[in-house]
Scaffold this motif. Structure first.
Motif, PDB file in Angstrom:
ATOM      1  N   CYS A   1      -8.451  -4.751   5.893  1.00 28.25           N
ATOM      2  CA  CYS A   1      -7.588  -5.122   7.012  1.00 28.25           C
ATOM      3  C   CYS A   1      -6.181  -4.547   6.810  1.00 28.25           C
ATOM      4  O   CYS A   1      -5.608  -3.956   7.723  1.00 28.25           O
ATOM      5  CB  CYS A   1      -7.538  -6.635   7.160  1.00 28.25           C
ATOM      6  N   GLU A   2      -5.651  -4.713   5.617  1.00 22.81           N
ATOM      7  CA  GLU A   2      -4.321  -4.185   5.340  1.00 22.81           C
ATOM      8  C   GLU A   2      -4.304  -2.661   5.468  1.00 22.81           C
ATOM      9  O   GLU A   2      -3.345  -2.069   5.968  1.00 22.81           O
ATOM     10  CB  GLU A   2      -3.837  -4.621   3.961  1.00 22.81           C
ATOM     11  N   ASN A   3      -5.376  -2.017   5.067  1.00 20.46           N
ATOM     12  CA  ASN A   3      -5.479  -0.563   5.203  1.00 20.46           C
ATOM     13  C   ASN A   3      -5.471  -0.155   6.680  1.00 20.46           C
ATOM     14  O   ASN A   3      -4.833   0.839   7.051  1.00 20.46           O
ATOM     15  CB  ASN A   3      -6.736  -0.062   4.489  1.00 20.46           C
ATOM     16  N   LEU A   4      -6.186  -0.898   7.514  1.00 17.47           N
ATOM     17  CA  LEU A   4      -6.158  -0.626   8.961  1.00 17.47           C
ATOM     18  C   LEU A   4      -4.729  -0.726   9.490  1.00 17.47           C
ATOM     19  O   LEU A   4      -4.269   0.141  10.236  1.00 17.47           O
ATOM     20  CB  LEU A   4      -7.047  -1.610   9.719  1.00 17.47           C
ATOM     21  N   LEU A   5      -4.043  -1.787   9.105  1.00 20.86           N
ATOM     22  CA  LEU A   5      -2.668  -1.987   9.566  1.00 20.86           C
ATOM     23  C   LEU A   5      -1.743  -0.878   9.064  1.00 20.86           C
ATOM     24  O   LEU A   5      -0.903  -0.375   9.820  1.00 20.86           O
ATOM     25  CB  LEU A   5      -2.155  -3.351   9.114  1.00 20.86           C
ATOM     26  N   LYS A   6      -1.900  -0.492   7.811  1.00 24.10           N
ATOM     27  CA  LYS A   6      -1.060   0.568   7.238  1.00 24.10           C
ATOM     28  C   LYS A   6      -1.254   1.895   7.968  1.00 24.10           C
ATOM     29  O   LYS A   6      -0.346   2.723   8.004  1.00 24.10           O
ATOM     30  CB  LYS A   6      -1.370   0.759   5.754  1.00 24.10           C
ATOM     31  N   ASN A   7      -2.441   2.104   8.513  1.00 20.45           N
ATOM     32  CA  ASN A   7      -2.747   3.372   9.177  1.00 20.45           C
ATOM     33  C   ASN A   7      -2.577   3.328  10.690  1.00 20.45           C
ATOM     34  O   ASN A   7      -2.895   4.302  11.370  1.00 20.45           O
ATOM     35  CB  ASN A   7      -4.163   3.811   8.812  1.00 20.45           C
ATOM     36  N   TYR A   8      -2.058   2.237  11.209  1.00 12.51           N
ATOM     37  CA  TYR A   8      -1.887   2.078  12.656  1.00 12.51           C
ATOM     38  C   TYR A   8      -1.171   3.273  13.275  1.00 12.51           C
ATOM     39  O   TYR A   8      -1.633   3.851  14.252  1.00 12.51           O
ATOM     40  CB  TYR A   8      -1.118   0.784  12.951  1.00 12.51           C
ATOM     41  N   ASN A   9      -0.041   3.654  12.702  1.00 12.02           N
ATOM     42  CA  ASN A   9       0.730   4.771  13.271  1.00 12.02           C
ATOM     43  C   ASN A   9      -0.025   6.093  13.164  1.00 12.02           C
ATOM     44  O   ASN A   9       0.096   6.949  14.042  1.00 12.02           O
ATOM     45  CB  ASN A   9       2.108   4.862  12.620  1.00 12.02           C
ATOM     46  N   ASN A  10      -0.830   6.264  12.125  1.00 11.78           N
ATOM     47  CA  ASN A  10      -1.658   7.465  12.017  1.00 11.78           C
ATOM     48  C   ASN A  10      -2.723   7.487  13.105  1.00 11.78           C
ATOM     49  O   ASN A  10      -3.036   8.541  13.658  1.00 11.78           O
ATOM     50  CB  ASN A  10      -2.323   7.532  10.643  1.00 11.78           C
TER      51      ASN A  10
END
Length: 103
Positions: free
Chosen positions: A7-16
């Protein structure tokens, strides 16, 4: 990698993912952005949901976020963790993953 980390990885990549939509018109990137946006909106009544958007989307530091909310850094991190646990149930469930991968 557990659901929290995913989940945190999804959030970290939101802008990507957003960039991927702009550059490639990517369907999976758009689905990810839409799913994250909906998950955040579904928690709109959470007092500190802005921590998620400020940290992962706007890229503010946790120190700055603590200042904005006028809370301790420890409280800011605790609230972020609590919110990610709630978001993981929305974003990383088996059904959510199947939905992302559907054509």
């Amino acid at each position: 990698m557990g659901a929290y980390e995913k989940c945190e990885n999804l959030l970290k990549n939101y802008n990507n993912y957003k960039l991927g939509i702009d550059i490639t018109n990517g369907k999976i990137a758009k689905k990810c952005v839409d799913k994250i946006d909906k998950a955040i909106v579904s928690l709109k009544d959470e007092e500190y949901i802005g921590i998620i958007t400020m940290h992962y989307i706007d890229r503010l530091t946790m120190e700055r976020i603590a200042e904005v909310y006028d809370i301790s850094l420890v409280t800011a991190y605790a609230q972020k963790k609590k919110l990610i646990h709630k978001l993981k149930n929305i974003l990383c469930s088996d059904e959510a993953i199947r939905e992302l991968l559907r054509k």
